[in-house]
Design a protein around this motif. Sequence first.
Motif, PDB file in Angstrom:
ATOM      1  N   PRO A 118       0.816  -1.222   0.000  1.00  0.00           N
ATOM      2  CA  PRO A 118       0.000   0.000   0.000  1.00  0.00           C
ATOM      3  C   PRO A 118       0.845   1.265   0.000  1.00  0.00           C
ATOM      4  CG  PRO A 118      -0.920  -1.611   1.525  1.00  0.00           C
ATOM      5  CD  PRO A 118       0.395  -2.167   1.052  1.00  0.00           C
ATOM      6  N   ALA A 119       2.009   1.227   0.668  1.00  0.00           N
ATOM      7  CA  ALA A 119       2.878   2.404   0.685  1.00  0.00           C
ATOM      8  C   ALA A 119       3.408   2.713  -0.711  1.00  0.00           C
ATOM      9  CB  ALA A 119       4.032   2.182   1.655  1.00  0.00           C
ATOM     10  N   GLU A 120       3.810   1.677  -1.454  1.00  0.00           N
ATOM     11  CA  GLU A 120       4.267   1.889  -2.822  1.00  0.00           C
ATOM     12  C   GLU A 120       3.148   2.456  -3.689  1.00  0.00           C
ATOM     13  OE1 GLU A 120       7.266  -1.221  -4.482  1.00  0.00           O
ATOM     14  OE2 GLU A 120       5.960  -2.300  -3.091  1.00  0.00           O
ATOM     15  N   GLU A 121       1.955   1.873  -3.548  1.00  0.00           N
ATOM     16  CA  GLU A 121       0.819   2.355  -4.318  1.00  0.00           C
ATOM     17  C   GLU A 121       0.539   3.826  -4.018  1.00  0.00           C
ATOM     18  OE1 GLU A 121      -2.519  -0.122  -3.543  1.00  0.00           O
ATOM     19  OE2 GLU A 121      -1.791  -1.775  -4.782  1.00  0.00           O
ATOM     20  N   ALA A 122       0.529   4.166  -2.734  1.00  0.00           N
ATOM     21  CA  ALA A 122       0.221   5.540  -2.341  1.00  0.00           C
ATOM     22  C   ALA A 122       1.266   6.516  -2.874  1.00  0.00           C
ATOM     23  CB  ALA A 122       0.132   5.632  -0.823  1.00  0.00           C
ATOM     24  N   GLU A 123       2.538   6.111  -2.857  1.00  0.00           N
ATOM     25  CA  GLU A 123       3.598   6.993  -3.331  1.00  0.00           C
ATOM     26  C   GLU A 123       3.451   7.279  -4.822  1.00  0.00           C
ATOM     27  OE1 GLU A 123       8.496   7.201  -3.604  1.00  0.00           O
ATOM     28  OE2 GLU A 123       7.518   5.458  -2.701  1.00  0.00           O
ATOM     29  N   ILE A 124       3.142   6.253  -5.606  1.00  0.00           N
ATOM     30  CA  ILE A 124       3.030   6.429  -7.049  1.00  0.00           C
ATOM     31  C   ILE A 124       1.721   7.118  -7.420  1.00  0.00           C
ATOM     32  CG2 ILE A 124       2.809   5.205  -9.243  1.00  0.00           C
ATOM     33  CD1 ILE A 124       5.634   5.278  -8.172  1.00  0.00           C
ATOM     34  N   ARG A 125       0.657   6.723  -6.750  1.00  0.00           N
ATOM     35  CA  ARG A 125      -0.650   7.274  -7.096  1.00  0.00           C
ATOM     36  C   ARG A 125      -0.795   8.715  -6.635  1.00  0.00           C
ATOM     37  NH1 ARG A 125      -6.386   4.130  -6.297  1.00  0.00           N
ATOM     38  NH2 ARG A 125      -7.770   5.808  -6.965  1.00  0.00           N
ATOM     39  N   GLY A 126      -0.303   9.019  -5.422  1.00  0.00           N
ATOM     40  CA  GLY A 126      -0.426  10.377  -4.900  1.00  0.00           C
ATOM     41  C   GLY A 126      -1.863  10.854  -4.947  1.00  0.00           C
ATOM     42  N   HIS A 127      -2.038  12.073  -5.450  1.00  0.00           N
ATOM     43  CA  HIS A 127      -3.383  12.634  -5.623  1.00  0.00           C
ATOM     44  C   HIS A 127      -3.710  12.799  -7.103  1.00  0.00           C
ATOM     45  CE1 HIS A 127      -4.211  13.359  -1.388  1.00  0.00           C
ATOM     46  NE2 HIS A 127      -2.962  13.784  -1.252  1.00  0.00           N
ATOM     47  N   ASN A 128      -3.175  11.895  -7.919  1.00  0.00           N
ATOM     48  CA  ASN A 128      -3.421  11.975  -9.359  1.00  0.00           C
ATOM     49  C   ASN A 128      -4.834  11.545  -9.735  1.00  0.00           C
ATOM     50  OD1 ASN A 128      -0.868  12.816 -10.683  1.00  0.00           O
ATOM     51  ND2 ASN A 128      -0.050  11.010  -9.663  1.00  0.00           N
ATOM     52  N   VAL A 129      -5.411  10.619  -8.949  1.00  0.00           N
ATOM     53  CA  VAL A 129      -6.727  10.061  -9.300  1.00  0.00           C
ATOM     54  C   VAL A 129      -7.621  10.074  -8.069  1.00  0.00           C
ATOM     55  CG1 VAL A 129      -7.917   8.196 -10.515  1.00  0.00           C
ATOM     56  CG2 VAL A 129      -5.492   8.538 -10.900  1.00  0.00           C
ATOM     57  N   ASP A 130      -7.796  11.221  -7.486  1.00  0.00           N
ATOM     58  CA  ASP A 130      -8.718  11.343  -6.357  1.00  0.00           C
ATOM     59  C   ASP A 130     -10.158  11.269  -6.867  1.00  0.00           C
ATOM     60  OD1 ASP A 130      -6.662  11.618  -4.562  1.00  0.00           O
ATOM     61  OD2 ASP A 130      -6.729  13.811  -4.526  1.00  0.00           O
ATOM     62  N   SER A 131     -11.002  10.598  -6.106  1.00  0.00           N
ATOM     63  CA  SER A 131     -12.403  10.482  -6.493  1.00  0.00           C
ATOM     64  C   SER A 131     -13.144  11.768  -6.147  1.00  0.00           C
ATOM     65  CB  SER A 131     -13.045   9.291  -5.770  1.00  0.00           C
ATOM     66  OG  SER A 131     -14.343   9.071  -6.255  1.00  0.00           O
ATOM     67  N   ARG A 132     -13.809  12.333  -7.141  1.00  0.00           N
ATOM     68  CA  ARG A 132     -14.516  13.601  -6.941  1.00  0.00           C
ATOM     69  C   ARG A 132     -15.977  13.440  -7.389  1.00  0.00           C
ATOM     70  NH1 ARG A 132     -12.366  19.464  -9.021  1.00  0.00           N
ATOM     71  NH2 ARG A 132     -10.931  19.088  -7.290  1.00  0.00           N
ATOM     72  N   PRO A 133     -16.934  13.958  -6.604  1.00  0.00           N
ATOM     73  CA  PRO A 133     -18.341  13.839  -6.988  1.00  0.00           C
ATOM     74  C   PRO A 133     -18.639  14.555  -8.301  1.00  0.00           C
ATOM     75  CG  PRO A 133     -18.105  14.987  -4.867  1.00  0.00           C
ATOM     76  CD  PRO A 133     -16.738  14.659  -5.347  1.00  0.00           C
ATOM     77  N   ILE A 134     -19.593  14.018  -9.044  1.00  0.00           N
ATOM     78  CA  ILE A 134     -20.054  14.624 -10.287  1.00  0.00           C
ATOM     79  C   ILE A 134     -21.495  15.064 -10.085  1.00  0.00           C
ATOM     80  CG2 ILE A 134     -20.508  14.233 -12.742  1.00  0.00           C
ATOM     81  CD1 ILE A 134     -18.327  12.101 -12.705  1.00  0.00           C
TER      82      ILE A 134
END
Length: 323
Positions: free
Chosen positions: A225-241
Amino acid sequence: MRYIVIGAGAVGGTIGARLYQGGQEVLLIARGPHYEALKRDGLRLVTSDSDEILPIPAADGPVPTRDDDVLILATKSQDTIAALAPWSSDLPVVCAQNGVANERMVLRRFERVYGMCVWLPAQIPAPGVIAAGGHPYSGMLHVGRYPQGVDELSEQIVTDLGKRGLVARSWPDVMRWKYGKLLGNLANAAEALIGHVPALTDLAQRARSEAMTVLDRAGIAAVTPAEEAEIRGHNVDSRPIEGIERSGGSSWQSLARGSGTIEADYLNGEIVLLGREHGVPTPVNEVLRREANRVAAEKLPPGSMPAERVLALIDERSAAGSR
């Protein structure tokens, strides 16, 4: 190069739309009312800050292919074999799917197979409409040759994916990322069965912990999970539509559609299979796999099973296994 997206649902439709917006030639393969809407009106891509209709060509089955075609397979895992059966085995296939079994299945027939680890929150609120909730990018996609490595084509695919609205990365060990994603997807069946109740967090953690024991015994590496979080960062945050209610994950959506099938055999079932091969009990994932399949076959709605019942079945399975 033309990208043929087989299974232009929430994930496949978003990938196809972003490729098209980036200037690539794209053909969407869909079926039923979704196909009819795509053919008639084009694909409507809705995000938190945009609403656009894209005139992407669509078909409801195989078309004459070209040497420069790339197949992007975005169906559920249980549909992989049937979805690829009509297509030329000379073409490269990118498995943009959850689970880790598809690449090996496809490699039996197709020589050039690529794994894609997909982080892309999306849904289909209506036929022909894709609601992509990721922000600022719709998704993050890791691509690599199967079983390992990168090549000129994988690098080109990554370049094309990254031209508009997606983050794409090239990884020679893409399956390590897909095993990491698998650990997270084990919660899909639990969410579909019991809904978003307090017990979901604990049940998901139990399924993951059991799976990590299995992968360790099998000698299979997965990203942390730490590796995933480091790479993903806030690039694909879920935002309401606005105007679109966020539903559950892919398994939840399968039950909501009443499709009659669910991916559990290729998510929780993968852990059950490995556990049996390596002598590790997997009562949590076995119950989730079995009950998700039963509920799907009976076409029951998501969240229709009490958490207490699921936990009791796991206790029964654990006790039976210890005798």
